[in-house]
Design an enzyme around this catalytic site. Structure first.
Site, mmCIF file in Angstrom:
data_model
loop_
_atom_site.group_PDB
_atom_site.id
_atom_site.type_symbol
_atom_site.label_atom_id
_atom_site.label_comp_id
_atom_site.label_asym_id
_atom_site.label_seq_id
_atom_site.Cartn_x
_atom_site.Cartn_y
_atom_site.Cartn_z
ATOM 1 C CE1 TYR A 192 -10.325 5.144 0.580
ATOM 2 C CE2 TYR A 192 -12.221 3.989 1.480
ATOM 3 C CZ TYR A 192 -10.912 3.981 1.037
ATOM 4 O OH TYR A 192 -10.176 2.813 1.054
ATOM 5 C CG ASN A 197 1.505 7.321 -2.836
ATOM 6 O OD1 ASN A 197 1.478 6.415 -2.006
ATOM 7 N ND2 ASN A 197 2.609 7.980 -3.121
ATOM 8 C CG HIS A 240 -2.977 0.712 -4.785
ATOM 9 N ND1 HIS A 240 -1.979 0.779 -3.830
ATOM 10 C CD2 HIS A 240 -2.832 -0.495 -5.397
ATOM 11 C CE1 HIS A 240 -1.273 -0.333 -3.861
ATOM 12 N NE2 HIS A 240 -1.759 -1.124 -4.795
ATOM 13 C CB THR A 244 7.396 1.722 -1.996
ATOM 14 O OG1 THR A 244 6.834 0.420 -1.777
ATOM 15 C CG2 THR A 244 8.132 1.738 -3.323
#
Length: 241
Positions: free
Chosen positions: A57, A92, A109, A176
């Site tokens: 990350y 996103n 998210h 999407t």
């Protein structure tokens, strides 16, 4: 515009960020930047190898900081600046919407530029620079982790997202597919009379009959729609869709 102006709700996914150069997870090969999802984006991976997860990350965070908002992000922000009521629900974890100038953004998210406590999800810490290392602790003494929703975890903001979509006067889906969760379920929360537009290079093949298709990339399709709406000073579904 007035206080009773129609509300534009925008659902954005990986495609809009991909046009800014951010590589995203694809279901096709199960890999994200050459890593198996199970090794870097699950609670089990965090328990098994937290150092690998943090390093993964940190690399994604560096990419996000280098990326720039594209014309699609800017088009949405400019609509808001022009007085339109724009609410964004994004899958996103980057901050490209915010950097473009959008102020009402819900991240389904999580947000990669924040850290959070491993034991208390309410404890959030901004990461304007740098990353997270083993030994970085929250105020309650637990290891900090990325503020993202991993595969297998609940999506805590989903009920709020449903409430936002339920108040839409026009629904715009960008980057999407309507067949991918949670976007598909969110679309079902819109009022029955609410029109929906899908912006995607393959929109005509992806969208159900009741969805208007704009077969263009986000960075082309959104500026086109935004210019029409600003010129008319109203939200509407163009006749050419």
């Amino acid at each position: 515009m007035t206080d009773s102006q129609p509300r534009l709700v925008v659902l954005t996914g990986a495609g809009i960020s991909a046009e800014s150069g951010l590589k995203t997870f694809r279901d096709g090969d199960g890999l994200w930047e050459n890593h198996a999802i199970e090794d870097v984006a699950t609670p089990e991976a965090w328990v098994r190898d937290p150092e690998l997860v943090l390093r993964f990350y940190d690399e994604r965070r560096t990419q996000v900081r280098r990326a720039k908002p594209n014309p699609a992000h800017h088009a949405l922000a400019e609509l808001e600046q022009a007085g339109f009521d724009v609410r964004i629900v994004t899958q996103n974890i980057d901050d490209l919407h915010e950097r473009a100038g959008s102020r009402d953004v819900l991240h389904l998210h999580g947000e990669i530029l924040k850290a959070r406590s491993s034991i208390d999800p309410r404890l959030l810490y901004p990461l304007p620079r740098g990353g997270i290392k083993l030994g970085d602790l929250c105020d309650k003494g637990s290891q900090l982790r990325p503020h993202v929703v991993w595969f297998g975890e609940a999506v805590p903001t989903y009920p709020h997202a449903c409430d936002i979509v339920a108040e839409a006067d026009l629904l715009l889906v960008v980057g999407t597919s309507l067949s991918v969760m949670p976007a598909a379920m969110l679309v079902d929360q819109a009022p029955v009379e609410c029109p929906c537009i899908l912006v995607d290079p393959k929109a005509s093949h992806l969208s159900p009959r009741w969805v208007k298709a704009l077969d263009r990339p986000a960075s082309e399709g959104l500026p086109t729609l935004a210019e029409h709406w600003k010129r008319e000073n109203r939200l509407w579904v163009p006749e050419w869709l």
